[in-house]
Design a protein around this motif. Structure first.
Motif, short mmCIF file in Angstrom:
data_model
loop_
_atom_site.label_atom_id
_atom_site.label_comp_id
_atom_site.label_asym_id
_atom_site.label_seq_id
_atom_site.Cartn_x
_atom_site.Cartn_y
_atom_site.Cartn_z
N ALA A 223 0.83 -1.20 0.00
CA ALA A 223 0.00 0.00 0.00
C ALA A 223 0.87 1.26 0.00
CB ALA A 223 -0.93 -0.01 1.21
N ALA A 224 1.92 1.26 0.80
CA ALA A 224 2.82 2.41 0.84
C ALA A 224 3.53 2.59 -0.50
CB ALA A 224 3.84 2.26 1.97
N HIS A 225 3.92 1.47 -1.11
CA HIS A 225 4.58 1.52 -2.42
C HIS A 225 3.63 2.08 -3.48
CE1 HIS A 225 7.13 0.41 -5.77
NE2 HIS A 225 6.10 -0.20 -6.32
N GLU A 226 2.39 1.60 -3.49
CA GLU A 226 1.42 2.09 -4.47
C GLU A 226 1.12 3.57 -4.25
OE1 GLU A 226 -1.85 -0.61 -4.04
OE2 GLU A 226 -0.82 -2.20 -5.15
N GLN A 227 1.04 3.98 -3.00
CA GLN A 227 0.79 5.38 -2.70
C GLN A 227 1.94 6.25 -3.20
OE1 GLN A 227 0.47 6.37 1.49
NE2 GLN A 227 -1.44 7.45 1.04
N LEU A 228 3.17 5.77 -3.03
CA LEU A 228 4.34 6.49 -3.50
C LEU A 228 4.33 6.58 -5.03
CD1 LEU A 228 7.03 7.81 -2.58
CD2 LEU A 228 8.10 5.59 -2.95
N GLN A 229 3.96 5.49 -5.71
CA GLN A 229 3.89 5.50 -7.17
C GLN A 229 2.80 6.46 -7.65
OE1 GLN A 229 6.17 3.99 -9.11
NE2 GLN A 229 7.08 3.46 -7.16
N LYS B 65 1.81 9.17 -6.14
CA LYS B 65 2.30 10.54 -5.96
C LYS B 65 3.29 10.93 -7.05
CE LYS B 65 1.68 10.88 -0.98
NZ LYS B 65 2.36 10.97 0.32
N LYS B 66 4.13 9.95 -7.48
CA LYS B 66 5.12 10.22 -8.50
C LYS B 66 4.49 10.46 -9.87
CE LYS B 66 9.15 7.73 -6.76
NZ LYS B 66 10.02 6.58 -7.02
N GLY B 67 3.46 9.67 -10.17
CA GLY B 67 2.95 9.74 -11.53
C GLY B 67 1.56 10.15 -11.58
#
Length: 178
Positions: free
Chosen positions: A168-174, A176-178
């Protein structure tokens, strides 16, 4: 985080599979790869090889790629083949983070039991600090609690929950990036 020998071997094996996939591409695609000419020429040579010679060539190419950044190659193949390759790589990274955290929790539990000292649910963890550096905004208290619960019970449910938090944290970071 320093990689264990097993993790290094897994990553090399993953890179080897990637090189095998590169060799299966048409020669025109190989010529367009964003890498140095030596690797490109070796890949083109490997297309024509068979059997043991091809395996040796692939291992040699893998060895050369270990010392160079392969992100441009992954990006090129991702654009060509979709995002599956990048997703697989991210999945393996998240698994590694989870395994590192749980191993550290089990080790902390063992050390505290040996010393007959009370172990707290919100323990200090190098693995959690490393995870937080890579995935800012992750709930570190929940990670510590789940690692603690896993170390006490060895219940896989806690392991899966750690992975869900990481993903979930990884998807949230992705997002925000894109």
């Amino acid at each position: 985080m320093e990689l264990s020998r097993s993790e290094q071997k897994r990553r090399i094996k993953q890179l080897e599979k990637f090189v095998h996939e590169l060799v299966q591409q048409p020669p025109g695609v190989i010529r367009d790869l964003p890498c140095d000419t030596e690797v490109r020429d070796l890949l083109l040579e490997a297309v024509a090889l068979k059997g043991g010679a091809r395996k040796r060539q692939l291992k040699y190419i893998t060895k050369l790629l270990r010392s160079t950044p392969v992100e441009p190659l992954y990006d090129f193949m991702s654009r060509r083949r979709g995002s599956k390759l990048r997703e697989d790589r991210a999945f393996h990274e998240l698994e590694y983070m989870r395994d590192t955290l749980l191993s550290e929790a089990v080790e902390q539990y063992r050390l505290h039991r040996e010393q007959q000292v009370q172990w707290e649910e919100h323990w200090d963890s190098q693995a959690i600090r490393d995870i937080e550096a890579q995935l800012p905004g992750i709930d570190t208290r929940a990670l510590a609690r789940l690692g603690y619960q896993f170390a006490l019970t060895r219940n896989r449910r806690h392991s899966r929950e750690v992975f869900r938090l990481l993903r979930a944290a990884h998807e949230q970071l992705q997002f925000k990036k894109g």
